[in-house]
Design an enzyme around this catalytic site. Structure first.
Site: not given
Length: 405
Positions: A145, A230, A259
């Site tokens: 994801f 990531d 984030k």
């Protein structure tokens, strides 16, 4: 009780009426928050054990982050990259040093940072490695994801994220996660990068086998391929280290961050790499109006300062042991398996008992917020500021849900 039900129900009805149905939220309407706790429109408090998918690593309204944002709001918030502002170099230098890299390219969202990494890897492949134009390949992992843009969903193996959004972007090769032999077999002369999550969050907090990333690093170095980590969800203290890949003593060629970099206040993302990689970009080839804006840099610089102390990494490591051991004690009591690292856990519930969604609904009814994924799996990722007492409270409530109380 009637007033409470009316206010929540009315807010939920308005949201349902006026917004696209791209999410299926729990029936909770949050109005305020502080630390690890939020309060809904009716005054009910909830312990936040999701932390905005790690965007709130430092909790809601961390005083230092709020102060940095307030101070910047009184000065200037946006210039665009047509000009240089006085917070830009400070943020970029601090983040580059935290990553041990030469350069930083700031963006806004995690997906934008992933897209940036893809573009940089392809250009590096053409200009440095010598891959024929238009033939660059990037290897990714099944269960990944990395975001929801059209390019990123092109290599997603999740039907919900992938189906009905074609035609899909070519140039990606999918291999099983945690299988270095499959990755080695997939590398060709046209491979420019391997893009991986050090821990797969959306897939259920999947921790790869020990030594996996060491083998990946060795393969990438041997084959002249960029290793892109990531760390959007796994990085910035979440797993007990600044970056999750540090658990394997591996340094990637590129970090992709987001984030928590925005402190739960503004969207901030970035790619960090050395000059021989990020230096391939020239003016006009990539950019963002809001990327690296003054407000984002002010907050991001404070996030970097918080991480420099090591306090949050240490808290995550210590409290993570408490969280994982508490969850493992529930195996056989409704829990099938537990995976995790630091303050991040994936919990598989016996599907005969309840679904992950049902578990999260029942937890919410008891004042604990969590999120399900893939059937009977739930994710727990409380803010790193959570106390031992609050963490124990969450475990007690989770056990009560499993027991049917």
């Amino acid at each position: 009780m009637t007033t409470v039900e009316f206010r929540t129900a009315g807010a939920l009805e308005d949201a349902e009426k006026w917004t696209a149905h791209n999410y299926h939220p729990l029936p909770v309407v949050v109005a305020s928050g502080e630390g690890a706790w939020v309060t809904d429109v009716d005054g009910r408090r909830y312990l936040d054990c999701l932390a905005g998918y790690s965007a709130l690593n430092f909790g809601h309204r961390h005083p230092g982050l709020i102060a940095a944002a307030h101070a910047q709001l009184d000065r200037i918030t946006l210039t665009s990259r047509a000009f240089v502002h006085d917070r830009f170099a400070e943020f970029c230098q601090g983040l580059a040093e935290l990553c041990g890299k030469d350069l930083v390219l700031p963006m806004n969202t995690g997906a934008e940072a992933v897209e940036t990494a893809i573009k940089v890897a392809r250009k590096w492949g053409y200009r440095v490695k010598g891959v024929p134009d238009g033939q660059a390949e990037i290897i990714v992992a099944a269960g990944n994801f990395h975001g929801r843009t059209t390019t990123i969903v092109s290599f997603s193996t999740d039907p919900d994220a992938h189906a009905d959004f074609g035609p899909y972007t070519p140039g990606f090769v999918v291999v099983p996660y945690g299988d270095p032999a499959a990755l080695a077999a997939a590398i060709t002369p046209n491979t420019v990068a391997v893009l991986l999550e050090p821990i797969q969050g959306e897939a259920g907090v999947l921790v790869p086998p020990a030594g996996y990333f060491g083998e990946v690093r060795e393969l990438c170095t041997l084959q002249n391929v960029l290793l892109i980590a990531d760390e959007i969800q796994s990085g910035l203290g979440r797993t007990g280290r600044t970056f999750a890949i540090e658990h394997e003593n591996v340094t990637p060629d590129m970090y992709v961050l987001g984030k928590a970099l925005g402190g739960g206040i503004v969207p901030v993302s970035a790619v960090a790499a050395d000059r021989d990689v990020l230096g391939v970009l020239k003016p006009g080839e990539h950019g963002s109006t809001f990327g690296g804006n003054p407000l984002a840099c002010a907050v991001g610089a404070e996030v970097v300062s918080l991480l420099r102390t090591g306090e949050f990494q240490e808290r995550s490591a210590a409290l993570g042991e408490r969280l994982i051991s508490g969850l493992e004690a529930l195996i056989g009591e409704g829990v099938v398996a537990v995976r995790g690292r630091g303050l991040w856990a994936g919990v598989d519930i016996d599907p005969a008992l309840m679904t992950g969604r049902q578990a999260c609904e029942r937890l919410a009814a008891r004042g604990i917020l969590a999120k399900d994924t893939h059937g009977s799996t739930i994710r727990l990722a409380p803010p790193l500021v959570i106390t031992e007492a609050d963490l124990d409270h969450a475990l007690t409530e989770f056990a009560a849900v499993l027991a049917g109380n």
